[in-house]
Motif scaffolding. Structure first.
Motif, short mmCIF file in Angstrom:
data_model
loop_
_atom_site.label_atom_id
_atom_site.label_comp_id
_atom_site.label_asym_id
_atom_site.label_seq_id
_atom_site.Cartn_x
_atom_site.Cartn_y
_atom_site.Cartn_z
N ARG A 83 1.80 1.81 4.28
CA ARG A 83 2.13 2.08 2.87
C ARG A 83 1.23 1.25 1.97
O ARG A 83 0.92 0.10 2.29
N VAL A 84 0.88 1.83 0.85
CA VAL A 84 0.12 1.14 -0.18
C VAL A 84 0.79 1.45 -1.50
O VAL A 84 1.11 2.62 -1.79
N THR A 85 1.01 0.43 -2.32
CA THR A 85 1.55 0.63 -3.66
C THR A 85 0.37 0.69 -4.62
O THR A 85 -0.44 -0.22 -4.69
N MET B 25 4.88 -4.71 2.51
CA MET B 25 5.25 -4.20 3.82
C MET B 25 4.00 -4.23 4.69
O MET B 25 2.95 -3.73 4.32
N SER B 26 4.10 -4.81 5.83
CA SER B 26 2.95 -4.88 6.73
C SER B 26 2.80 -3.57 7.48
O SER B 26 3.76 -2.82 7.65
N SER C 192 -4.25 -4.60 1.73
CA SER C 192 -3.30 -5.24 0.83
C SER C 192 -2.13 -4.30 0.61
O SER C 192 -2.20 -3.12 0.93
N ARG C 193 -1.10 -4.83 0.05
CA ARG C 193 0.07 -4.01 -0.20
C ARG C 193 -0.03 -3.27 -1.54
O ARG C 193 0.59 -2.25 -1.72
N THR C 194 -0.79 -3.83 -2.46
CA THR C 194 -0.89 -3.24 -3.79
C THR C 194 -2.36 -3.14 -4.21
O THR C 194 -3.13 -4.08 -4.03
#
Length: 137
Positions: free
Chosen positions: A133-135, A1-2, A49-51
């Motif tokens: 959001r960050v995973t 998700m950006s 980054s997303r993760t």
């Protein structure tokens, strides 16, 4: 998700800067705020980054424009949503540079999808915010 940008105009400015090479998506380098046609108000975050891995250090950068000028010397906090409330992350309070840019290094331990926000503190008015959001794996 950006990351979600606070205003469509600010999103277009940053997207245009990336297209013109003023912003490098690889290095997450921000163009000086005075060098772009920035909106009158807004804070924008470029999440790296997303993760990320639990315990891994990562960097969040952004730019803050207040009343058409860089928000130089203003306090910027990174907060996490927990138990229905926003909590400032320990050590995640920085000052915006002369050109409105800010950057903070974070280390998150709790695994899962984390909702974070950058909060620009405005002493005499409403604070400005941008969520992302960050995973954490």
């Amino acid at each position: 998700m950006s990351p979600r940008l606070p205003t469509p105009r600010l999103a277009r400015v940053l997207a245009g800067a990336v297209a013109l090479g003023a912003l490098s998506p690889v290095a997450l380098t921000l163009a000086p705020a005075h060098a772009c046609a920035c909106p009158d108000e807004g804070i924008a975050v470029l999440a790296p980054s997303r993760t990320v891995s639990s315990g891994e250090q990562f960097r969040v950068k952004g730019v803050w424009i207040q009343s058409g000028k860089p928000a130089a010397g203003r306090t910027v906090k990174v907060q996490a949503r927990r138990d229905g409330r926003w909590h400032t992350l320990k050590g995640a309070v920085v000052t915006a540079r002369a050109n409105g840019e800010f950057g903070v290094r974070l280390v998150l331990q709790q695994k899962g999808v984390r909702v974070l926000r950058v909060l620009g503190v405005v002493p005499d008015g409403p604070d400005v915010k941008d969520r992302f959001r960050v995973t954490v794996g």
